[in-house]
Scaffold this motif. Sequence first.
Motif, PDB file in Angstrom:
ATOM      1  N   VAL A 223       8.997  18.081   9.207  1.00 27.54           N
ATOM      2  CA  VAL A 223      10.055  17.044   9.430  1.00 27.54           C
ATOM      3  C   VAL A 223      10.366  16.212   8.066  1.00 27.54           C
ATOM      4  CG1 VAL A 223       9.914  17.388  11.988  1.00 27.54           C
ATOM      5  CG2 VAL A 223       8.769  15.385  10.850  1.00 27.54           C
ATOM      6  N   HIS A 224       9.397  16.197   7.281  1.00 31.80           N
ATOM      7  CA  HIS A 224       9.500  15.273   6.259  1.00 31.80           C
ATOM      8  C   HIS A 224       8.950  15.962   4.842  1.00 31.80           C
ATOM      9  CE1 HIS A 224      11.299  11.609   7.184  1.00 31.80           C
ATOM     10  NE2 HIS A 224      10.431  11.411   8.493  1.00 31.80           N
ATOM     11  N   TRP A 225       9.446  15.792   3.754  1.00 32.98           N
ATOM     12  CA  TRP A 225       8.840  16.107   2.421  1.00 32.98           C
ATOM     13  C   TRP A 225       7.433  14.946   2.318  1.00 32.98           C
ATOM     14  CZ3 TRP A 225      10.552  20.546   1.415  1.00 32.98           C
ATOM     15  CH2 TRP A 225      12.061  20.636   1.503  1.00 32.98           C
ATOM     16  N   PRO A 226       6.831  15.383   1.632  1.00 35.86           N
ATOM     17  CA  PRO A 226       5.793  14.435   1.137  1.00 35.86           C
ATOM     18  C   PRO A 226       6.263  13.058   0.332  1.00 35.86           C
ATOM     19  CG  PRO A 226       4.933  16.522   0.403  1.00 35.86           C
ATOM     20  CD  PRO A 226       6.407  16.685   0.895  1.00 35.86           C
ATOM     21  N   GLY A 227       7.484  13.009  -0.416  1.00 34.11           N
ATOM     22  CA  GLY A 227       7.791  12.067  -1.044  1.00 34.11           C
ATOM     23  C   GLY A 227       8.339  11.162  -0.007  1.00 34.11           C
ATOM     24  N   ASP A 228       8.974  11.682   1.241  1.00 32.56           N
ATOM     25  CA  ASP A 228       9.182  10.431   2.097  1.00 32.56           C
ATOM     26  C   ASP A 228       8.418   9.532   2.519  1.00 32.56           C
ATOM     27  OD1 ASP A 228      11.557  12.175   1.591  1.00 32.56           O
ATOM     28  OD2 ASP A 228      11.332  13.403   3.722  1.00 32.56           O
ATOM     29  N   VAL A 229       7.150  10.416   3.079  1.00 26.12           N
ATOM     30  CA  VAL A 229       5.817   9.558   3.280  1.00 26.12           C
ATOM     31  C   VAL A 229       5.445   8.411   2.324  1.00 26.12           C
ATOM     32  CG1 VAL A 229       3.518   9.764   4.422  1.00 26.12           C
ATOM     33  CG2 VAL A 229       5.240  11.263   4.858  1.00 26.12           C
ATOM     34  N   LEU A 230       5.309   8.979   1.167  1.00 26.15           N
ATOM     35  CA  LEU A 230       4.755   8.038  -0.141  1.00 26.15           C
ATOM     36  C   LEU A 230       5.857   6.852  -0.131  1.00 26.15           C
ATOM     37  CD1 LEU A 230       3.603  10.440  -2.872  1.00 26.15           C
ATOM     38  CD2 LEU A 230       2.333   9.011  -1.454  1.00 26.15           C
ATOM     39  N   GLY A 231       6.992   7.038  -0.037  1.00 26.47           N
ATOM     40  CA  GLY A 231       8.225   5.987   0.272  1.00 26.47           C
ATOM     41  C   GLY A 231       7.992   5.135   1.157  1.00 26.47           C
ATOM     42  N   GLY A 232       7.640   5.771   2.303  1.00 23.15           N
ATOM     43  CA  GLY A 232       7.480   4.672   3.414  1.00 23.15           C
ATOM     44  C   GLY A 232       6.049   3.888   3.282  1.00 23.15           C
ATOM     45  N   TRP A 233       5.201   4.565   2.676  1.00 25.74           N
ATOM     46  CA  TRP A 233       3.928   3.754   2.442  1.00 25.74           C
ATOM     47  C   TRP A 233       4.046   2.629   1.545  1.00 25.74           C
ATOM     48  CZ3 TRP A 233       0.239   8.660   2.162  1.00 25.74           C
ATOM     49  CH2 TRP A 233      -0.045   9.076   3.519  1.00 25.74           C
ATOM     50  N   PHE A 234       4.750   2.946   0.350  1.00 32.83           N
ATOM     51  CA  PHE A 234       5.008   2.182  -0.559  1.00 32.83           C
ATOM     52  C   PHE A 234       5.830   0.831  -0.025  1.00 32.83           C
ATOM     53  CE2 PHE A 234       4.720   5.623  -4.055  1.00 32.83           C
ATOM     54  CZ  PHE A 234       3.374   5.111  -4.010  1.00 32.83           C
ATOM     55  N   LEU A 235       6.748   1.172   0.659  1.00 27.00           N
ATOM     56  CA  LEU A 235       7.802   0.242   1.342  1.00 27.00           C
ATOM     57  C   LEU A 235       7.083  -0.850   2.402  1.00 27.00           C
ATOM     58  CD1 LEU A 235      10.622  -1.174   1.763  1.00 27.00           C
ATOM     59  CD2 LEU A 235      10.911   0.813   3.543  1.00 27.00           C
ATOM     60  N   ALA A 236       6.107  -0.264   3.063  1.00 32.14           N
ATOM     61  CA  ALA A 236       5.358  -1.009   4.132  1.00 32.14           C
ATOM     62  C   ALA A 236       4.450  -1.847   3.366  1.00 32.14           C
ATOM     63  CB  ALA A 236       4.667  -0.189   4.948  1.00 32.14           C
ATOM     64  N   ALA A 237       3.872  -1.307   2.327  1.00 31.54           N
ATOM     65  CA  ALA A 237       2.877  -2.150   1.480  1.00 31.54           C
ATOM     66  C   ALA A 237       3.526  -3.391   0.882  1.00 31.54           C
ATOM     67  CB  ALA A 237       2.083  -1.609   0.361  1.00 31.54           C
ATOM     68  N   GLY A 238       4.775  -3.302   0.313  1.00 32.41           N
ATOM     69  CA  GLY A 238       5.600  -4.331  -0.155  1.00 32.41           C
ATOM     70  C   GLY A 238       5.782  -5.546   0.693  1.00 32.41           C
ATOM     71  N   LEU A 239       6.501  -5.050   1.967  1.00 33.02           N
ATOM     72  CA  LEU A 239       6.757  -5.977   2.587  1.00 33.02           C
ATOM     73  C   LEU A 239       5.613  -6.389   3.465  1.00 33.02           C
ATOM     74  CD1 LEU A 239       9.553  -3.678   5.010  1.00 33.02           C
ATOM     75  CD2 LEU A 239       9.791  -5.620   3.391  1.00 33.02           C
ATOM     76  N   LEU A 240       4.444  -5.883   3.582  1.00 34.08           N
ATOM     77  CA  LEU A 240       3.285  -6.729   4.194  1.00 34.08           C
ATOM     78  C   LEU A 240       2.790  -7.667   3.066  1.00 34.08           C
ATOM     79  CD1 LEU A 240       1.715  -3.797   5.864  1.00 34.08           C
ATOM     80  CD2 LEU A 240       2.421  -5.644   6.793  1.00 34.08           C
ATOM     81  N   ALA A 241       2.901  -7.326   2.116  1.00 34.68           N
ATOM     82  CA  ALA A 241       2.378  -8.760   0.940  1.00 34.68           C
ATOM     83  C   ALA A 241       3.365  -9.744   1.114  1.00 34.68           C
ATOM     84  CB  ALA A 241       2.550  -8.061  -0.432  1.00 34.68           C
ATOM     85  N   LEU A 242       4.731  -9.624   1.034  1.00 35.89           N
ATOM     86  CA  LEU A 242       5.612 -10.577   1.341  1.00 35.89           C
ATOM     87  C   LEU A 242       5.399 -11.475   2.519  1.00 35.89           C
ATOM     88  CD1 LEU A 242       8.971  -9.220  -0.246  1.00 35.89           C
ATOM     89  CD2 LEU A 242       7.292 -10.712  -1.253  1.00 35.89           C
TER      90      LEU A 242
END
Length: 271
Positions: A223-242
């Motif tokens: 249901v997802h391409w690998p890039g979709d998952v990587l993008g979700g992880w990058f977004l979550a990491a940035g939000l958590l740092a903030l």
Amino acid sequence: MCQDEPPGHPVAAPPGGRAVTASGPEPGPEPEPGPRQEPAPVPRRDTATLLTVAAVCAALFAATAVAVSVRHGVPLAAEQAAVRWSAAHRREPAHSMAGALTATGSGPAPYLMAVLAGLLAGWRVRGRLRAVCCAVVVLAAGQAIRYGLMELLARPRPPVADWTGPASGYAFPSGHATTSALAAAILAWGIARRARPAVARTWCVVLALWAAGVGLTRVYLGVHWPGDVLGGWFLAAGLLALALLLEPFALRGPDRARPGRSAPRGTHSHE
């Protein structure tokens, strides 16, 4: 016949014991009560480091999003190969286990994890309520930002014929990957506030593996391409740092002395 000892005459005490008199034990200081449990002090975060981490994660997410946008959502050859490999290797019981694991990455489970994190991190009733509210707000804000980006980029998902799991909306960034990473990190934060360091590290590893597993199941279920998952992880990491920049507010001590009032005697302020 022995003469009576005068009143109050001390009697030899046994080794290690307290001296007693004919009228009873010799008065002495009362035993001190055990140490009162205190909330762990709020750690001082390095603002520059958190901003740097957030900037790096934002740059990685932006690079992934640009790669998706300039290709109009068309997957890279490596992404197509990953989805084809997943479709060719769906066997039981791995397929059923992936379906059960992916179900925990959305719905009420992540919010229950955020509530538990706040209950663990807070101190007393008001402190726990504040921490719970902050944890839930961080999770909800992350999902809202993810949904807005998903609608903006509008990347198509893999072909429906390859789906073997629930999915809706556009593909990038993956909602399950983003939400599970946020929930895992928030709960790890709450556990770290309450548990011993060794226990907290163990739970951090377990939660990281869970979040990684949820993200990988999205590709495995088609249901997802690998890039979709990587993008979700990058977004979550940035939000958590903030989000860590708001930690002093989330964990503000309920017993902190108000301006103009001194702290109660015998207590310590935890900033």
